[in-house]
Design a protein around this motif. Structure first.
Motif, PDB file in Angstrom:
ATOM      1  N   PRO A  34     -13.569 -35.345   0.554  1.00 43.29           N
ATOM      2  CA  PRO A  34     -12.461 -35.519   1.502  1.00 43.29           C
ATOM      3  C   PRO A  34     -12.015 -34.197   2.125  1.00 43.29           C
ATOM      4  CG  PRO A  34     -11.671 -35.704  -0.781  1.00 43.29           C
ATOM      5  CD  PRO A  34     -13.127 -35.388  -0.852  1.00 43.29           C
ATOM      6  N   SER A  37      -8.708 -31.170   7.497  1.00 40.59           N
ATOM      7  CA  SER A  37      -8.656 -30.227   8.624  1.00 40.59           C
ATOM      8  C   SER A  37      -9.724 -30.663   9.614  1.00 40.59           C
ATOM      9  CB  SER A  37      -8.926 -28.809   8.137  1.00 40.59           C
ATOM     10  OG  SER A  37      -8.078 -28.505   7.056  1.00 40.59           O
ATOM     11  N   THR A  55     -20.072 -29.112   0.192  1.00 42.61           N
ATOM     12  CA  THR A  55     -20.229 -29.582   1.574  1.00 42.61           C
ATOM     13  C   THR A  55     -20.684 -28.442   2.480  1.00 42.61           C
ATOM     14  OG1 THR A  55     -18.555 -31.282   1.275  1.00 42.61           O
ATOM     15  CG2 THR A  55     -18.994 -30.595   3.545  1.00 42.61           C
ATOM     16  N   THR A  88     -15.755 -31.671  -7.178  1.00 46.95           N
ATOM     17  CA  THR A  88     -16.683 -30.942  -6.312  1.00 46.95           C
ATOM     18  C   THR A  88     -18.110 -31.268  -6.707  1.00 46.95           C
ATOM     19  OG1 THR A  88     -17.481 -28.764  -5.597  1.00 46.95           O
ATOM     20  CG2 THR A  88     -16.507 -28.876  -7.800  1.00 46.95           C
TER      21      THR A  88
HETATM   22  C1  LIG Z   1      -6.949 -35.675   1.104  1.00 51.84           C
HETATM   23  C2  LIG Z   1      -7.680 -34.384   0.927  1.00 51.84           C
HETATM   24  C3  LIG Z   1      -7.805 -33.504   1.968  1.00 51.84           C
HETATM   25  C4  LIG Z   1      -8.486 -32.293   1.816  1.00 51.84           C
HETATM   26  N1  LIG Z   1      -8.632 -31.454   2.891  1.00 51.84           N
HETATM   27  C5  LIG Z   1      -9.383 -30.328   2.775  1.00 51.84           C
HETATM   28  C6  LIG Z   1      -9.642 -29.506   3.909  1.00 51.84           C
HETATM   29  O1  LIG Z   1      -9.225 -29.806   5.032  1.00 51.84           O
HETATM   30  N2  LIG Z   1     -10.386 -28.404   3.735  1.00 51.84           N
HETATM   31  C7  LIG Z   1     -10.908 -28.060   2.515  1.00 51.84           C
HETATM   32  O2  LIG Z   1     -11.615 -27.048   2.415  1.00 51.84           O
HETATM   33  N3  LIG Z   1     -10.687 -28.833   1.423  1.00 51.84           N
HETATM   34  C8  LIG Z   1      -9.941 -29.944   1.535  1.00 51.84           C
HETATM   35  N4  LIG Z   1      -9.743 -30.756   0.437  1.00 51.84           N
HETATM   36  C9  LIG Z   1     -10.323 -30.326  -0.853  1.00 51.84           C
HETATM   37  C10 LIG Z   1     -11.834 -30.644  -0.915  1.00 51.84           C
HETATM   38  O3  LIG Z   1     -11.996 -32.043  -1.024  1.00 51.84           O
HETATM   39  C11 LIG Z   1     -12.427 -29.900  -2.106  1.00 51.84           C
HETATM   40  O4  LIG Z   1     -12.636 -28.561  -1.742  1.00 51.84           O
HETATM   41  C12 LIG Z   1     -13.715 -30.471  -2.659  1.00 51.84           C
HETATM   42  O5  LIG Z   1     -14.031 -29.798  -3.851  1.00 51.84           O
HETATM   43  C13 LIG Z   1     -14.888 -30.401  -1.720  1.00 51.84           C
HETATM   44  O6  LIG Z   1     -15.959 -31.097  -2.307  1.00 51.84           O
HETATM   45  P1  LIG Z   1     -17.432 -30.476  -2.362  1.00 51.84           P
HETATM   46  O7  LIG Z   1     -17.343 -29.162  -3.098  1.00 51.84           O
HETATM   47  O8  LIG Z   1     -18.244 -31.494  -3.080  1.00 51.84           O
HETATM   48  O9  LIG Z   1     -17.842 -30.275  -0.945  1.00 51.84           O
HETATM   49  C14 LIG Z   1      -9.040 -31.951   0.564  1.00 51.84           C
HETATM   50  C15 LIG Z   1      -8.914 -32.852  -0.502  1.00 51.84           C
HETATM   51  C16 LIG Z   1      -8.260 -34.044  -0.323  1.00 51.84           C
HETATM   52  C17 LIG Z   1      -8.156 -34.998  -1.489  1.00 51.84           C
END
Ligand SMILES: Cc1cc2nc3c(=O)[nH]c(=O)nc-3n(C[C@H](O)[C@H](O)[C@H](O)COP(=O)(O)O)c2cc1C
Length: 207
Positions: A34, A37, A55, A88
């Motif tokens: 999720p 931004s 991601t 993550t």
């Molecule tokens: C509702 C919601 C919104 C989020 N928005 C952002 C964002 O805009 N940017 C960001 O870097 N992480 C955001 N996060 C946190 C990421 O989901 C988090 O970094 C996550 O570990 C990314 O997953 P990945 O490492 O598998 O890519 C958000 C989490 C949630 C639950």
């Protein structure tokens, strides 16, 4: 003379749509995460993504993604987003994420209870349940303390129920209920407030 006071907030998450970004891991499996931004200019999409995320690693390598938009009207989809919170796909957690309580999870679709469906153009799958799924190709990645990812939307999938009657290529904002995040909490839209002067411009004028 104004009624403002000066404050020093740690975050400025003032209310933006929640998206679920699917990408392809190095071993060919799918990651889903999720983000809130996100905004669009024409068919160009901008996403703000943390440098330590799986991601971003996948986007750098594959240059493609699907941006899935969950519906605030379906509690199961909101629950799916919440299940993905604090997880993550990256095997190594940054110190900041470890301290915040994040944990590694490999099968994010399974964790969220969402169904992956093959995309048309990109290798990353879309989520069957989300009413909007945007296949996109990365154009550029600008790195500061986060990454600003700019991508071009190459295919738009929608559930038929959110289309405007008589306009098969348009989404009816009265039928589409985006999920929003404001200061880490979930919200939906209220109803339409009043007639909009900008809305007097026909959508086709933007094509
Ligand atoms: C509702 C919601 C919104 C989020 N928005 C952002 C964002 O805009 N940017 C960001 O870097 N992480 C955001 N996060 C946190 C990421 O989901 C988090 O970094 C996550 O570990 C990314 O997953 P990945 O490492 O598998 O890519 C958000 C989490 C949630 C639950």
């Amino acid at each position: 003379m104004s009624d403002h006071v000066t404050i020093d907030p740690a975050i400025l998450y003032l209310g933006t749509p929640v998206v679920l970004v699917s990408t392809t891991n190095e071993d060919g499996s799918a990651n889903l995460a999720p983000f809130s931004s996100a905004f669009w200019l024409g068919h160009t999409m901008a996403l703000g993504i943390g440098l330590a995320s799986q991601t971003l690693a996948n986007l750098r390598r594959t240059r493609e993604l699907v941006v899935n938009l969950p519906s605030a009207a379906d509690p199961a989809q909101v629950d799916a987003v919440d299940r993905l919170a604090l997880t993550t796909g990256a095997e190594r957690l940054s110190p900041w994420k470890a301290a915040a309580g994040y944990r590694h999870h490999r099968d994010k679709f399974g964790l969220a209870g969402l169904t992956p469906v093959a995309s048309d153009v990109v290798t990353a799958p879309r989520t069957a349940q989300c009413p909007v799924a945007l296949e996109a190709c990365v154009e550029s990645v600008h790195e500061t303390d986060h990454a600003l990812v700019v991508a071009q939307v190459v295919r738009v999938h929608v559930h038929p129920g959110i289309r405007a009657v008589g306009h098969p290529d348009r989404i009816d904002p009265d039928r589409w209920r985006p999920l929003l995040m404001s200061f880490q909490r979930f919200y939906g839209l209220g109803g339409e407030l009043r007639p909009s002067r900008l809305a007097t411009v026909d959508e086709e004028h933007y094509r």
